[in-house]
Design an enzyme around this catalytic site. Structure first.
Site, mmCIF file in Angstrom:
data_model
loop_
_atom_site.group_PDB
_atom_site.id
_atom_site.type_symbol
_atom_site.label_atom_id
_atom_site.label_comp_id
_atom_site.label_asym_id
_atom_site.label_seq_id
_atom_site.Cartn_x
_atom_site.Cartn_y
_atom_site.Cartn_z
ATOM 1 N N SER A 46 0.851 -1.197 0.000
ATOM 2 C CA SER A 46 0.000 0.000 0.000
ATOM 3 C C SER A 46 0.882 1.241 0.000
ATOM 4 C CB SER A 46 -0.895 0.017 1.236
ATOM 5 O OG SER A 46 -1.363 -1.274 1.532
ATOM 6 N N TYR A 135 -2.074 -11.060 3.107
ATOM 7 C CA TYR A 135 -2.162 -9.661 3.555
ATOM 8 C C TYR A 135 -3.633 -9.292 3.747
ATOM 9 C CZ TYR A 135 -1.149 -4.534 3.274
ATOM 10 O OH TYR A 135 -1.034 -3.190 3.489
ATOM 11 N N LYS A 163 0.069 -10.754 7.124
ATOM 12 C CA LYS A 163 0.254 -9.370 7.556
ATOM 13 C C LYS A 163 -1.143 -8.874 7.882
ATOM 14 C CE LYS A 163 1.420 -5.111 5.126
ATOM 15 N NZ LYS A 163 1.052 -4.188 6.190
ATOM 16 N N THR A 165 -3.463 -6.022 8.940
ATOM 17 C CA THR A 165 -3.587 -4.567 9.038
ATOM 18 C C THR A 165 -5.022 -4.178 9.367
ATOM 19 O OG1 THR A 165 -1.737 -4.290 7.523
ATOM 20 C CG2 THR A 165 -3.077 -2.361 7.915
ATOM 21 N N GLY A 188 0.109 -4.785 11.385
ATOM 22 C CA GLY A 188 -0.015 -3.802 10.301
ATOM 23 C C GLY A 188 -0.107 -2.359 10.763
ATOM 24 N N ASP A 190 0.802 0.713 12.605
ATOM 25 C CA ASP A 190 1.972 1.097 13.396
ATOM 26 C C ASP A 190 1.574 1.694 14.746
ATOM 27 O OD1 ASP A 190 2.712 0.546 10.830
ATOM 28 O OD2 ASP A 190 3.519 2.529 10.383
ATOM 29 N N GLU A 191 0.402 2.340 14.781
ATOM 30 C CA GLU A 191 -0.033 3.001 16.012
ATOM 31 C C GLU A 191 -0.375 2.026 17.125
ATOM 32 O OE1 GLU A 191 -1.128 2.937 12.925
ATOM 33 O OE2 GLU A 191 -2.879 4.229 12.719
HETATM 34 C C1 NAY Z 1 1.747 -1.499 3.287
HETATM 35 O O1 NAY Z 1 1.403 -2.497 2.670
HETATM 36 O O2 NAY Z 1 2.268 -0.549 2.761
HETATM 37 C C2 NAY Z 1 1.498 -1.404 4.728
HETATM 38 O O3 NAY Z 1 2.132 -2.042 5.495
HETATM 39 C C3 NAY Z 1 0.475 -0.473 5.149
HETATM 40 C C4 NAY Z 1 0.339 -0.349 6.642
HETATM 41 C C5 NAY Z 1 -0.309 0.961 6.912
HETATM 42 N N1 NAY Z 1 -1.734 0.800 6.869
HETATM 43 C C6 NAY Z 1 -2.537 1.602 6.173
HETATM 44 C C7 NAY Z 1 -3.984 1.314 6.195
HETATM 45 O O4 NAY Z 1 -2.127 2.541 5.570
HETATM 46 O O5 NAY Z 1 1.537 1.560 8.260
HETATM 47 C C8 NAY Z 1 0.139 1.512 8.235
HETATM 48 C C9 NAY Z 1 -0.415 2.906 8.445
HETATM 49 O O6 NAY Z 1 -0.051 3.744 7.387
HETATM 50 C C10 NAY Z 1 0.093 3.518 9.744
HETATM 51 O O7 NAY Z 1 -0.206 2.644 10.778
HETATM 52 C C11 NAY Z 1 -0.536 4.875 10.002
HETATM 53 O O8 NAY Z 1 -1.910 4.760 10.206
#
Ligand code: NAY
Length: 293
Positions: A46, A135, A163, A165, A188, A190-191
């Site tokens: 993503s 994923y 993974k 998320t 997934g 980060d927060e």
């Molecule tokens: C990827 O495939 O790039 C990821 O790992 C995306 C993970 C991110 N999730 C989303 C929905 O964007 O890193 C997270 C996210 O950006 C972060 O937690 C901030 O919200």
């Protein structure tokens, strides 16, 4: 699969002046992130804008990163696609190129039943001799794959992990409990990295590890040293940054921070948010306030 652990940036894809993938900035960024503690790379997910790239570009990026990383850390190629054929093609390429694993989102846009999604994953895993990390990102794919679905998936040879998320930590824990100890689950969001680790995630793959690799690596280390309160302090600190980030498209925000740090990664591809000068000025203030500069 001991090698898959720690803090793994879902790499921002650096674009050059011509809009294509920048070989030199990709190498510069990957080197920098390894020096900050990156335990691997997750490409064209993503954050990496995989769905805004051609199949050839996804292959090109993978080749550059593998060449730069030289087996220092595992490289995971996201090969997910709406159609099985593209995912299979990318999987074969990833295997030939020397990726440590492939990963794929549940197929999106069309609504498929669990049998079709399972078939999609089996076709990918049968395409080449390379481990697959599924994923789950329901917020973007709209997938409603259940705990039972992942339990079945975990029994397929070659599918080594997931993974996850979603901030539903209970669901994450239920998947870990039903898929068994050998099945790797990556946090997934980060927060809630610390929450995911606490429940049993082997590591974390995420976007903000492009800009906060070091503090998250320290959080991971503290967690494994049993120093939970110190780890929590770091999670609170990084979340203050994530709170600012969430006022923007996360990719646009992170690209701007990297640019301010001297990595000319370029703008995200449209239709992702293109920052105005006022927004850049605002992010500059955030970067100063949180010592990115
Ligand atoms: C990827 O495939 O790039 C990821 O790992 C995306 C993970 C991110 N999730 C989303 C929905 O964007 O890193 C997270 C996210 O950006 C972060 O937690 C901030 O919200």
């Amino acid at each position: 699969y001991e090698q898959f652990k720690g803090i793994i940036p879902a790499l921002i894809t650096p674009y050059g002046a011509d809009g294509g993938i920048s070989d030199s900035v990709t190498r510069q960024l990957v080197r920098h992130l390894i020096s900050q503690g990156a335990a691997g790379f997750y490409l064209s997910g993503s954050t990496g804008e995989g769905f805004l790239q051609s199949t050839e570009e996804r292959q090109q990026l993978l080749e550059i990163v593998i060449d730069e990383v030289k087996n220092e850390v595992p490289v995971i190629a996201h090969v997910g696609a709406m159609d099985t054929a593209t995912a299979v093609q990318l999987t074969r390429h990833a295997h030939t190129a020397g990726a440590a694993a492939v990963s794929a989102v549940t197929p999106f846009y069309y609504k498929h039943g669990p049998e079709q999604v399972m078939r999609h994953y089996i076709d990918i895993v049968e395409a080449a001799d390379i481990p697959l990390i599924a994923y789950h990102i329901p917020g973007l794919t709209g997938s409603n794959a259940s705990v039972d679905f992942y339990k079945e998936l975990s029994q397929v040879d070659g599918i080594i992990g997931l993974k996850f998320t979603s901030t539903n930590v209970f669901e994450m824990q239920q998947i870990m409990d039903s898929c068994g100890e050998d099945f790797l689950v990556f946090n997934g969001p980060d927060e809630i990295c610390l929450a995911g680790l606490t429940m049993g995630a082997c590591g974390a793959i995420g976007s903000t590890y492009n800009i906060m690799t070091a503090p998250f690596t320290e959080l991971y280390r503290l967690f494994h040293a049993g120093k939970l309160e110190e780890a929590r302090t770091i999670q609170y600190e990084v979340n203050r940054v994530i709170r600012e980030l969430l006022r923007y498209d996360f990719i646009a925000f992170e690209r701007e921070i990297l640019r301010l740090q001297g990595f000319e990664v370029g703008s995200p591809r449209k239709p992702i948010q293109q920052l105005t000068d006022a927004q850049r000025a605002d992010i500059y203030e955030v970067a100063k306030r949180f010592s990115f500069l």
